[in-house]
Design a protein around this motif. Sequence first.
Motif, short mmCIF file in Angstrom:
data_model
loop_
_atom_site.label_atom_id
_atom_site.label_comp_id
_atom_site.label_asym_id
_atom_site.label_seq_id
_atom_site.Cartn_x
_atom_site.Cartn_y
_atom_site.Cartn_z
N GLN A 188 0.65 -1.26 0.03
CA GLN A 188 -0.04 0.11 0.07
C GLN A 188 0.71 1.36 0.04
OE1 GLN A 188 -2.83 0.20 3.20
NE2 GLN A 188 -3.60 2.04 2.52
N LEU A 189 2.01 1.30 0.74
CA LEU A 189 2.89 2.31 0.82
C LEU A 189 3.59 2.59 -0.61
CD1 LEU A 189 4.43 1.77 4.57
CD2 LEU A 189 3.27 3.95 3.77
N TYR B 4 1.26 4.25 -3.00
CA TYR B 4 1.13 5.77 -2.71
C TYR B 4 2.20 6.24 -3.09
CZ TYR B 4 0.62 10.10 0.15
OH TYR B 4 0.62 11.26 0.50
N ASN C 37 2.28 9.30 -6.33
CA ASN C 37 2.35 10.70 -5.94
C ASN C 37 3.88 11.00 -6.63
OD1 ASN C 37 -0.02 11.66 -4.14
ND2 ASN C 37 0.24 9.43 -3.60
N MET D 267 0.85 16.40 4.14
CA MET D 267 -0.17 15.50 3.51
C MET D 267 0.34 14.13 3.41
SD MET D 267 -2.82 17.10 2.54
CE MET D 267 -3.73 15.65 1.54
N LEU D 268 1.76 13.87 3.25
CA LEU D 268 2.40 12.73 3.51
C LEU D 268 2.21 12.05 4.66
CD1 LEU D 268 4.45 10.53 2.57
CD2 LEU D 268 6.17 12.22 3.00
N LYS E 294 0.12 12.48 6.91
CA LYS E 294 -1.34 12.12 7.17
C LYS E 294 -1.58 10.68 6.53
CE LYS E 294 -6.12 13.54 6.47
NZ LYS E 294 -7.03 14.71 6.03
N ALA E 295 -1.04 10.65 5.58
CA ALA E 295 -1.18 9.33 4.66
C ALA E 295 -0.62 8.31 5.38
CB ALA E 295 -0.68 9.38 3.17
N ILE E 296 0.56 8.49 5.76
CA ILE E 296 1.26 7.40 6.59
C ILE E 296 0.44 7.26 7.85
CG2 ILE E 296 3.49 6.84 7.84
CD1 ILE E 296 5.06 8.50 5.92
N THR F 54 -2.69 7.40 8.52
CA THR F 54 -3.73 6.43 8.20
C THR F 54 -3.46 5.29 7.99
OG1 THR F 54 -4.81 8.40 7.44
CG2 THR F 54 -5.65 6.43 6.69
N MET F 55 -2.21 4.71 7.39
CA MET F 55 -1.92 3.49 7.30
C MET F 55 -1.59 2.71 8.69
SD MET F 55 0.15 3.70 3.55
CE MET F 55 -0.37 5.02 2.29
N ASN G 266 -3.31 12.37 14.20
CA ASN G 266 -4.27 11.59 13.86
C ASN G 266 -4.56 10.86 15.30
OD1 ASN G 266 -5.86 9.51 13.16
ND2 ASN G 266 -4.60 8.40 11.47
#
Length: 268
Positions: free
Chosen positions: A113-114, A117, A121, A159-160, A162-164, A166-167, A213
């Motif tokens: 998944q990482l 992403y 991106n 943003m990066l 936040k994505a990490i 969330t995972m 988060n």
Amino acid sequence: MSKKNKKHQDHEEHSDESWLLPYSDLMTLLLAMFIVLFGMSTVNVQKFQEMAEAFNSVLTGGSGVLDQSSMSKSTSDANTESKTTKSASSDLITKKNQLAKKEQEDLEALKKQLDTYIKNNGLTDDLETKLNQSQLMITISDKALFPSAEADVKPDARMLAKAISTMLQKFPDYEVIVSGHTDNVPIDNYEFPSNWDLSSVRALNFMKVLLLNEKLDPKKFSAIGYGEYHPVASNDTAEGRAQNRRVEVSIIRKYVDSDQQLGVTVAH
């Protein structure tokens, strides 16, 4: 000399030797005891049982403290206990290996998944992931997160983060270590007197952004500054120094499958 006196003298010359009988019995028993003790010190239970039976037969007519039935029961109990312990140990290993297998599958899924992403991106030059026997590590170059010689996380890097974060929600019970690294070029300004300080504050600041988060548990997170002392490339070139300036986010494994050989997976 009279006959009476002669008989009296003969009687005095022959002392009472009746004590020899109990003394010899005592010595025999002591010898038997030491032989039995020696036998007990060995790990061969079968030989000990045979010896115990022989001594019982000779010394006590086959009965007493070395009774064979007692020894057999003791041995049976010991064997049962040993089998139970082995069974419990085997069950524990099996369960641990099952958990390790599930963990491996989950970490591989997260890594995939990482990597997706990162590719989608356009971050392949700034991020990479590695999965090995101890952890899943996300390595982020310093230029993707911070201005030069600064420790404030860039707005677009949030943003990066936040994505990490969330995972990372999929691994709420895992320890996460955020570590900061620099090259060996000395830094000395009003804010950071050394590379230790810069790497530590960078790691701390990025961890704080991850913990925005609220679904993540701060108790599972820690930040470490390594300064210039854990390089991944030579500091003799500009390219090598750029690789050394980084932040690593590591998800620490909880289980390792004893039958599983894990390699190192790298995504660019």
